[in-house]
Scaffold this motif. Structure first.
Motif, short mmCIF file in Angstrom:
data_model
loop_
_atom_site.label_atom_id
_atom_site.label_comp_id
_atom_site.label_asym_id
_atom_site.label_seq_id
_atom_site.Cartn_x
_atom_site.Cartn_y
_atom_site.Cartn_z
N ARG A 180 -13.38 6.20 12.71
CA ARG A 180 -13.85 5.96 11.34
C ARG A 180 -12.84 6.40 10.29
N THR A 181 -12.21 7.55 10.50
CA THR A 181 -11.28 8.10 9.49
C THR A 181 -10.08 7.19 9.26
N PRO A 182 -9.33 6.80 10.33
CA PRO A 182 -8.20 5.90 10.07
C PRO A 182 -8.63 4.53 9.55
N LEU A 183 -9.77 4.03 10.01
CA LEU A 183 -10.25 2.73 9.53
C LEU A 183 -10.60 2.80 8.04
N SER A 184 -11.20 3.90 7.63
CA SER A 184 -11.52 4.07 6.20
C SER A 184 -10.25 4.08 5.35
N ALA A 185 -9.21 4.74 5.88
CA ALA A 185 -7.94 4.79 5.16
C ALA A 185 -7.31 3.40 5.06
N ILE A 186 -7.32 2.65 6.17
CA ILE A 186 -6.76 1.28 6.16
C ILE A 186 -7.52 0.42 5.15
N LYS A 187 -8.85 0.53 5.19
CA LYS A 187 -9.68 -0.27 4.27
C LYS A 187 -9.38 0.09 2.81
N TRP A 188 -9.27 1.40 2.53
CA TRP A 188 -9.03 1.85 1.16
C TRP A 188 -7.67 1.40 0.65
N PHE A 189 -6.61 1.57 1.47
CA PHE A 189 -5.27 1.18 1.04
C PHE A 189 -5.13 -0.35 0.93
N THR A 190 -5.85 -1.09 1.77
CA THR A 190 -5.81 -2.55 1.68
C THR A 190 -6.43 -3.01 0.36
N GLU A 191 -7.53 -2.37 -0.01
CA GLU A 191 -8.17 -2.69 -1.30
C GLU A 191 -7.23 -2.39 -2.46
N LEU A 192 -6.48 -1.28 -2.34
CA LEU A 192 -5.50 -0.94 -3.37
C LEU A 192 -4.40 -2.00 -3.47
N LEU A 193 -3.94 -2.47 -2.30
CA LEU A 193 -2.90 -3.51 -2.29
C LEU A 193 -3.38 -4.79 -2.97
N TYR A 208 -1.77 -11.95 3.89
CA TYR A 208 -1.68 -10.92 4.93
C TYR A 208 -2.67 -9.79 4.66
N ALA A 209 -2.70 -9.31 3.41
CA ALA A 209 -3.57 -8.20 3.04
C ALA A 209 -5.06 -8.57 3.20
N ALA A 210 -5.37 -9.83 2.85
CA ALA A 210 -6.76 -10.29 2.98
C ALA A 210 -7.19 -10.32 4.44
N LYS A 211 -6.27 -10.74 5.33
CA LYS A 211 -6.58 -10.77 6.77
C LYS A 211 -6.78 -9.35 7.31
N ILE A 212 -5.97 -8.41 6.82
CA ILE A 212 -6.13 -7.01 7.22
C ILE A 212 -7.50 -6.51 6.78
N ALA A 213 -7.90 -6.87 5.55
CA ALA A 213 -9.20 -6.42 5.02
C ALA A 213 -10.35 -6.96 5.86
N VAL A 214 -10.30 -8.26 6.22
CA VAL A 214 -11.37 -8.88 7.02
C VAL A 214 -11.45 -8.22 8.40
N SER A 215 -10.30 -8.04 9.05
CA SER A 215 -10.27 -7.44 10.39
C SER A 215 -10.76 -5.99 10.35
N THR A 216 -10.39 -5.27 9.29
CA THR A 216 -10.83 -3.88 9.15
C THR A 216 -12.35 -3.81 8.98
N ASP A 217 -12.90 -4.72 8.19
CA ASP A 217 -14.36 -4.76 8.01
C ASP A 217 -15.06 -5.00 9.34
N ARG A 218 -14.50 -5.88 10.18
CA ARG A 218 -15.09 -6.14 11.49
C ARG A 218 -15.06 -4.89 12.36
N MET A 219 -13.94 -4.18 12.33
CA MET A 219 -13.81 -2.96 13.12
C MET A 219 -14.77 -1.88 12.62
N VAL A 220 -14.91 -1.74 11.31
CA VAL A 220 -15.84 -0.76 10.74
C VAL A 220 -17.27 -1.09 11.18
N SER A 221 -17.62 -2.38 11.15
CA SER A 221 -18.95 -2.81 11.57
C SER A 221 -19.19 -2.48 13.04
N LEU A 222 -18.19 -2.72 13.89
CA LEU A 222 -18.30 -2.42 15.32
C LEU A 222 -18.48 -0.92 15.55
N VAL A 223 -17.66 -0.12 14.87
CA VAL A 223 -17.74 1.33 15.01
C VAL A 223 -19.11 1.83 14.55
#
Length: 405
Positions: A180-193, A208-223
């Protein structure tokens, strides 16, 4: 001469009759011997089984108990046979004793259907010496000429499986927390980008950034799903019932999913048969059930499909029905639908993303709330899911965490 002939005929007939009698006696003796051997073989099989075996009659009296059942229940056949099963050994779900009418033997005798108790049902036997142990069991009707004349129960001590299941749950919980911690950081920095205030990105970089955001959301949902499952299975989820208007709860779920629904052009109907009074449920838990079932209906229904929610009262239960005109579920896969990580083959073809955890979690929440969930589906025509909740509501339960916390 006639007398001699008649005498000979008489003795011939007598010999034939005696022969028939001897033959029948021989066959009868052979049949008795075969029956005796079959009975001894059956007794030897039951006695040598590694699982406990019990046979109950229609009054729930113990008629037979094998050596392994004697060992597990810390008793003897002499002591057990003739005793009332429900009084002789108490059964529990977690820490709550199972009432007589809810015992699997009672349900099997009443319905004539096989009842399976799995590790996830959290059933325990409590022996008279005070030992409590988890069990897995199969309870089957004993039939004679099509009539149910008793019950056969096969069970075993599931302590080892329970411990493995606990270790697995603990591992999933730990791993999910660490992710959860690294995923939250990825999500937060992607939103900043993606925020123009952070600087201008080229169109390619934005993609690229939008695809990272979508994939991160999927991972957060799975976790989150994995965490929720581990919490429910370990009994750590708190249940906080509040008087809740189910119609309003559904409408709030719909408002959150409205963008998805509008994107696919679905027609949505929600209705109740009567004005339902608020019932005490945990709105977060039951809201999750509605959200998952409605979200599935949206995802697995082709564009401009029909989705409906109908809430009604039946006896002492509230029944919620969620229907769609979607892809449906193949008949040969329907028995797997509530298993962890299962996704129907036709669903994967149309919607690639998904964890296969949603319905497993929904079933766990509904059953922990004292309700049931079932469905009917036809491939190519759609699915209907029903779940029930007791009109008396959910029982409060202390816990360490809430859902998705």
């Amino acid at each position: 001469m006639d007398i001699l002939v008649l005498g000979m005929v008489f003795f011939i007939l007598l010999a034939l009759v005696i022969g028939v009698i001897i033959s029948r006696v021989s066959k009868s003796s052979k049949l008795e011997e075969e029956l005796r051997e079959e009975k001894e073989l059956t007794h030897a099989i039951v006695a040598s089984m590694g699982e406990g075996v019990l046979v109950l009659d229609t009054d729930y009296d113990i008629k037979l108990i094998n050596p392994q059942a004697e060992k597990l229940l810390e008793t003897t056949a002499k002591e057990a046979v003739g005793q009332k099963w429900a009084e002789f050994v108490k059964a529990y779900v977690g820490d709550q004793e199972i009432t007589f009418d809810k015992r699997s033997s009672v349900k099997t005798l009443a319905s004539g259907e096989i009842k399976i108790t799995s590790i996830g049902d959290d059933h325990y036997y409590f022996t008279r010496s005070g030992r409590k142990f988890p069990i897995v069991a199969i309870t089957a009707p004993l039939k004679r000429e099509g009539k149910v004349v008793g019950v056969v129960k096969v069970f075993r001590d599931a302590t080892h499986e329970k411990e493995i299941d606990r270790m697995k749950t603990d591992f999933i919980s730990l791993a999910s927390h660490q992710l959860r911690t690294p995923l939250s950081a990825i999500k937060w920095f992607t939103e900043l980008l993606l925020d123009p205030a952070a600087g201008t990105l080229t169109m390619e970089q934005q993609g690229y950034a939008a695809k990272i955001a979508v994939s991160t959301d999927r991972m957060v949902s799975l976790v989150n799903s994995l965490l929720n499952i581990s919490r429910i299975e370990s009994g750590r989820i708190m249940i906080d019932p509040k008087p809740t208007d189910l119609l309003e709860l559904v409408e709030s779920v719909i408002s959150e999913l409205k963008r998805k629904m509008d994107t696919k052009g679905h027609k949505f109907i929600i209705n109740t048969i009567d004005k339902l009074a608020p019932i005490p449920v945990d709105p977060k838990l039951i809201g999750h059930v509605y959200a998952n079932l409605i979200d599935n209906a949206i995802k697995y229904t082709q564009d401009r499909g029909d989705i409906s929610v109908f809430i009604s009262k039946k006896n002492d239960e509230i029944i919620s029905q969620i229907s769609d005109s979607g892809f449906g579920i193949p008949v040969n896969e329907q028995q797997k639908l509530f298993q962890r990580f299962f996704r129907a083959s036709n669903a994967i073809k149309h919607v690639t993303e998904g964890s296969g955890l949603g319905l497993y979690l929904v079933k766990a929440i509904v059953e922990s709330s004292g309700g049931k969930i079932w469905f009917k589906s036809e491939e190519g025509k759609g699915s209907t899911f029903w779940f029930s909740l007791p009109i008396a509501g959910m029982q409060p339960k202390k816990g360490e965490v809430s859902l998705d916390s």
